[in-house]
Scaffold this motif. Sequence first.
Motif, short mmCIF file in Angstrom:
data_model
loop_
_atom_site.label_atom_id
_atom_site.label_comp_id
_atom_site.label_asym_id
_atom_site.label_seq_id
_atom_site.Cartn_x
_atom_site.Cartn_y
_atom_site.Cartn_z
N ARG A 1 0.82 -1.21 0.00
CA ARG A 1 0.00 0.00 0.00
C ARG A 1 0.86 1.27 0.00
NH1 ARG A 1 -2.98 -0.22 5.06
NH2 ARG A 1 -1.15 -1.33 5.74
N TRP A 2 0.54 2.16 -0.92
CA TRP A 2 1.18 3.47 -1.03
C TRP A 2 0.07 4.52 -1.07
CZ3 TRP A 2 6.40 4.39 -1.04
CH2 TRP A 2 7.23 3.27 -1.15
N ARG B 1 1.20 17.89 -1.90
CA ARG B 1 2.17 18.89 -1.43
C ARG B 1 1.91 20.19 -2.17
NH1 ARG B 1 7.77 15.68 -2.09
NH2 ARG B 1 7.04 15.62 -4.22
N ILE B 2 2.11 21.29 -1.48
CA ILE B 2 1.88 22.61 -2.08
C ILE B 2 3.04 22.94 -3.02
CG2 ILE B 2 1.68 25.09 -1.58
CD1 ILE B 2 0.40 24.28 1.10
N GLY B 3 2.69 23.31 -4.25
CA GLY B 3 3.68 23.75 -5.22
C GLY B 3 4.53 22.65 -5.83
N ARG B 4 4.27 21.40 -5.48
CA ARG B 4 5.04 20.27 -6.03
C ARG B 4 4.09 19.12 -6.36
NH1 ARG B 4 9.62 18.73 -1.88
NH2 ARG B 4 7.95 18.92 -0.37
N ALA B 5 4.62 18.18 -7.10
CA ALA B 5 3.83 16.99 -7.41
C ALA B 5 3.60 16.18 -6.12
CB ALA B 5 4.57 16.12 -8.43
N PRO B 6 2.51 15.45 -6.06
CA PRO B 6 2.26 14.63 -4.86
C PRO B 6 3.38 13.62 -4.64
CG PRO B 6 0.37 14.59 -6.34
CD PRO B 6 1.48 15.29 -7.05
N ALA B 7 3.57 13.24 -3.40
CA ALA B 7 4.51 12.19 -3.04
C ALA B 7 3.72 10.95 -2.64
CB ALA B 7 5.40 12.65 -1.88
N LEU B 8 4.40 9.85 -2.54
CA LEU B 8 3.77 8.62 -2.07
C LEU B 8 4.40 8.22 -0.75
CD1 LEU B 8 3.57 6.52 -5.36
CD2 LEU B 8 1.76 7.82 -4.25
N GLN B 9 3.54 7.78 0.18
CA GLN B 9 4.03 7.31 1.48
C GLN B 9 3.65 5.84 1.63
OE1 GLN B 9 2.50 9.37 4.90
NE2 GLN B 9 3.81 8.26 6.31
#
Length: 142
Positions: free
Chosen positions: A32-33, A38-46
Amino acid sequence: MQLGLVMMALGVFRFGMAGGSYQQFSRTAGYRWQRVDRIGRAPALQYTGPDAEDLTLEGVIYPHFKGGLRQVELMRLQAKTGLPMMMVDGLGWVWDRWTITRVEERKSLFLADGAPRKIEFTMNLKSYGQDNGVLSSFFGGL
């Protein structure tokens, strides 16, 4: 059925040459990810951890040769209990607890009275997951 002839034990049900045996075994593991905006950037995955694993057992039963006509019915009855079951393979590996999520049956090669000479089955299982109880802390969370 002798213990040495068991391919896999799921609860009280035994897969083996003396009854229902499977010819194909498929295992799927997912991870699962979660998307984190995020503001001003592409989303990240956790990474949030492993997902429940899936198993599919496909097999053929020749009921007049070994095991009788009710083997798939026993699979369905075991599934209807709604209880996770311990699974152990013929090599002695303990696979922890699993639930039956689906049982499919296909009958063919019928006798004059309608009894099938061949029964194919597919059983889908999902890993139950570990509980954080006394046993998991005793075994070190294994």
